[in-house]
Design a protein around this motif. Structure first.
Motif, PDB file in Angstrom:
ATOM      1  N   SER A  10      27.500 -15.515  47.273  1.00  0.00           N
ATOM      2  CA  SER A  10      27.601 -16.468  46.159  1.00  0.00           C
ATOM      3  C   SER A  10      26.273 -17.028  45.670  1.00  0.00           C
ATOM      4  O   SER A  10      26.245 -17.734  44.658  1.00  0.00           O
ATOM      5  N   HIS A  11      25.204 -16.781  46.404  1.00  0.00           N
ATOM      6  CA  HIS A  11      23.919 -17.308  45.923  1.00  0.00           C
ATOM      7  C   HIS A  11      22.761 -16.523  46.522  1.00  0.00           C
ATOM      8  O   HIS A  11      22.569 -16.532  47.739  1.00  0.00           O
ATOM      9  N   SER A  12      22.032 -15.816  45.662  1.00  0.00           N
ATOM     10  CA  SER A  12      20.856 -15.102  46.160  1.00  0.00           C
ATOM     11  C   SER A  12      19.798 -15.016  45.071  1.00  0.00           C
ATOM     12  O   SER A  12      20.042 -15.368  43.910  1.00  0.00           O
ATOM     13  N   HIS A  13      18.620 -14.582  45.492  1.00  0.00           N
ATOM     14  CA  HIS A  13      17.513 -14.323  44.568  1.00  0.00           C
ATOM     15  C   HIS A  13      16.966 -12.964  44.990  1.00  0.00           C
ATOM     16  O   HIS A  13      16.069 -12.874  45.821  1.00  0.00           O
ATOM     17  N   LEU A  14      17.564 -11.894  44.443  1.00  0.00           N
ATOM     18  CA  LEU A  14      17.321 -10.553  44.983  1.00  0.00           C
ATOM     19  C   LEU A  14      15.853 -10.120  45.078  1.00  0.00           C
ATOM     20  O   LEU A  14      15.432  -9.605  46.112  1.00  0.00           O
ATOM     21  N   THR A  31      23.367 -23.582  39.371  1.00  0.00           N
ATOM     22  CA  THR A  31      22.167 -24.407  39.557  1.00  0.00           C
ATOM     23  C   THR A  31      22.011 -24.723  41.043  1.00  0.00           C
ATOM     24  O   THR A  31      22.880 -24.381  41.850  1.00  0.00           O
ATOM     25  N   HIS A  32      20.884 -25.323  41.408  1.00  0.00           N
ATOM     26  CA  HIS A  32      20.700 -25.827  42.774  1.00  0.00           C
ATOM     27  C   HIS A  32      20.984 -27.333  42.752  1.00  0.00           C
ATOM     28  O   HIS A  32      20.502 -28.027  41.864  1.00  0.00           O
ATOM     29  N   ILE A  33      21.752 -27.822  43.737  1.00  0.00           N
ATOM     30  CA  ILE A  33      22.100 -29.247  43.754  1.00  0.00           C
ATOM     31  C   ILE A  33      21.870 -29.839  45.148  1.00  0.00           C
ATOM     32  O   ILE A  33      22.383 -29.320  46.147  1.00  0.00           O
ATOM     33  N   ALA A  44      24.465 -24.487  44.153  1.00  0.00           N
ATOM     34  CA  ALA A  44      24.117 -23.964  45.468  1.00  0.00           C
ATOM     35  C   ALA A  44      23.655 -25.115  46.354  1.00  0.00           C
ATOM     36  O   ALA A  44      23.051 -26.075  45.871  1.00  0.00           O
ATOM     37  N   HIS A  45      23.975 -24.991  47.635  1.00  0.00           N
ATOM     38  CA  HIS A  45      23.550 -25.900  48.715  1.00  0.00           C
ATOM     39  C   HIS A  45      24.392 -27.174  48.835  1.00  0.00           C
ATOM     40  O   HIS A  45      25.186 -27.284  49.741  1.00  0.00           O
ATOM     41  N   CYS A  46      24.148 -28.177  47.986  1.00  0.00           N
ATOM     42  CA  CYS A  46      24.945 -29.426  48.027  1.00  0.00           C
ATOM     43  C   CYS A  46      24.976 -30.050  49.425  1.00  0.00           C
ATOM     44  O   CYS A  46      26.014 -30.547  49.879  1.00  0.00           O
ATOM     45  N   THR A 102      23.659 -16.201  50.875  1.00  0.00           N
ATOM     46  CA  THR A 102      22.526 -16.059  51.795  1.00  0.00           C
ATOM     47  C   THR A 102      21.305 -16.804  51.298  1.00  0.00           C
ATOM     48  O   THR A 102      20.378 -17.064  52.063  1.00  0.00           O
ATOM     49  N   ASP A 103      21.256 -17.114  49.976  1.00  0.00           N
ATOM     50  CA  ASP A 103      20.018 -17.550  49.337  1.00  0.00           C
ATOM     51  C   ASP A 103      19.054 -16.354  49.381  1.00  0.00           C
ATOM     52  O   ASP A 103      19.412 -15.265  49.813  1.00  0.00           O
ATOM     53  N   GLY A 104      17.821 -16.518  48.930  1.00  0.00           N
ATOM     54  CA  GLY A 104      16.884 -15.401  48.938  1.00  0.00           C
ATOM     55  C   GLY A 104      16.462 -15.032  50.352  1.00  0.00           C
ATOM     56  O   GLY A 104      16.554 -15.855  51.268  1.00  0.00           O
TER      57      GLY A 104
HETATM   58 ZN   LIG Z   1      18.456 -20.684  45.718  1.00  0.00          ZN
END
Ligand SMILES: [Zn+2]
Length: 430
Positions: free
Chosen positions: A58-62, A207-209, A246-248, A297-299
């Motif tokens: 659900s959240h990555s920066h390939l 977005t990142h929160i 993402a995150h929260c 996973t995030d980046g």
């Molecule tokens: Zn991120």
């Protein structure tokens, strides 16, 4: 393809044994206890194996796969500003393409069939996603601290170009959405104009929160006590009901109510949150508030891998720690987050379950391994014992993209060689 005599997780994530799952025209066409009599195509012997829905990251920066292991042991702020941003400044389109392809290969080999990616270099990310065959909701990240009109921002122009060229490509496997990086990286002007744009186009937004305490508290100091969630709500970012953050990690009880009310979803990234020392998100409270939570996973730079099995394991463990309760949520809850919830966050309502009529985004796990024996509870083993290396087949829309260590669309030896070369070149310029 017909999967024969295979264990499956059904649409309620209950185990069913010795099943026959038929895949036709990219969809799951039947799930039966008996072999379909009329079937004559390719068969897959499923004995000792388990078929599960493909994992959704659900959240990555390939492209950040190139930053794996670069700048470890730093807090988010110094990791980003001292190491990552200068590295990214030296990256070319081709470097980003290579990093993305490397990341996608890692994802496919560890059972991920779809990814929500947010980054720059949209052309490179979408081209690699298209060539590899993975499903990808890509959004070109916007950030600007100035009052430059949205239409004149380089990022926004790129976002438009990528949307035009790739949205719906590969029979809808590629979708192009929108993202604003975070509250702290854009001016009120940019955030307001961005909100106007996405609301006018009924767009999906990420977005990142509240990733770190510093980010959360500095936002409150800047905006009269408003948390990032409250500020974004005021600015209209959640207007379409199709947003996710993402995150929260640091959101407050009132934030959860706002998110639930606005249908805002959350990408939970336990590895990244622990690696950067950001904290433990209270996922049980999010689920109890009625929020849809997926897992990301995030980046690779803040993880340092893209293995969703590891992420599921950590999501389960951190929930127990956060709540001092081993029953905070079940293995089924975690599997649901990593599959169907992630698909819902992408707006893909026919993905993420083994169910007739759903897309054949499927993964086969080899159960004949010491760490998956004995088979007291296979669903629990998927979350607590399995790893990405147990995946032996990954299929997207019925197309096999990875099988028994081999990729059907990626020259992995060449990509790994090029990735090492790209990183040497970038580092020589720093
Ligand atoms: Zn991120």
């Amino acid at each position: 393809m017909l999967f024969e005599k295979i264990n499956i997780t059904d649409e309620n994530f209950e185990l069913k044994t010795d099943m026959y799952v038929r895949v036709e025209s990219g969809k799951i066409s039947s799930i039966t206890e008996q072999r379909p009599e009329d079937y004559e195509g390719e068969c897959y012997n499923g004995e000792g194996k388990l078929l599960m829905p493909g994992l959704v990251n659900s959240h990555s920066h390939l492209p950040m796969t190139l930053t794996r292991g670069y700048g470890d042991g730093l807090t988010l702020q110094s990791w980003l500003f001292d190491k990552i941003f200068p590295f990214e400044d030296q990256m070319t389109d081709e470097d980003a393409y290579i990093g993305t392809m490397l990341g996608i290969a890692e994802m496919l080999a560890s059972g991920t069939t779809s990814v929500s990616d947010m980054y720059m270099f949209g052309e490179s990310v979408c081209r690699a996603a298209l060539e590899s065959g993975i499903k990808c909701n890509f959004s070109r990240c916007i950030s600007s601290g100035s009052e430059t009109p949205l239409e004149e921002l380089k990022g926004f122009k790129e976002a438009m170009a990528v949307k035009e060229k790739y949205d719906g490509a590969n029979n809808g496997r590629i979708r192009v959405d929108y993202s604003i990086h975070a509250e702290y990286t854009s001016s009120e002007y940019t955030i307001g104009k961005f909100a106007d744009y996405v609301n006018a186009h009924d767009a999906r937004v990420s977005t990142h929160i509240s990733e770190t305490k510093t980010e959360h508290e500095e936002c409150k100091a800047r905006h009269n006590g408003l948390t990032p969630v409250q500020y974004f709500e005021k600015m209209g970012i959640f207007g379409t009901g199709k947003a996710f953050g993402a995150h929260c990690v640091w959101i407050e009880p009132e934030d959860r109510e706002i998110m639930a009310k606005n249908g805002v979803m959350i990408a939970h990234c336990p590895s990244s949150n622990m690696k950067l020392g950001s904290g433990l998100a209270d996922v049980k409270a999010m689920l109890d508030a009625g929020i849809t939570v997926g897992i990301g996973t995030d980046g690779a730079g803040s993880n340092n891998n893209l293995d969703m099995f590891e992420e599921m394991h950590l999501a389960a463990l951190t929930a127990s720690v956060k709540n001092y309760d081993a029953a905070a949520f079940s293995a089924k809850d975690v599997l649901k987050m990593a599959t169907v919830n992630g698909a819902l966050m992408q707006g893909r309502t026919d993905c993420g379950l083994i169910k007739e009529g759903y897309c054949a985004d499927l993964v086969v796990v080899d159960l004949e391994k010491p760490h998956l024996t004995p088979k007291n509870d296979i669903v629990s083993s998927l979350v607590y014992s399995a790893g990405g290396q147990d995946v032996v087949l990954t299929m997207v829309d019925g197309e096999v993209l990875y099988r028994d260590g081999k990729f059907t669309t990626i020259d992995i030896d060449e990509i790994m060689k090029l990735a090492d070369k790209a990183v040497c070149k970038i580092k020589s310029r720093l």
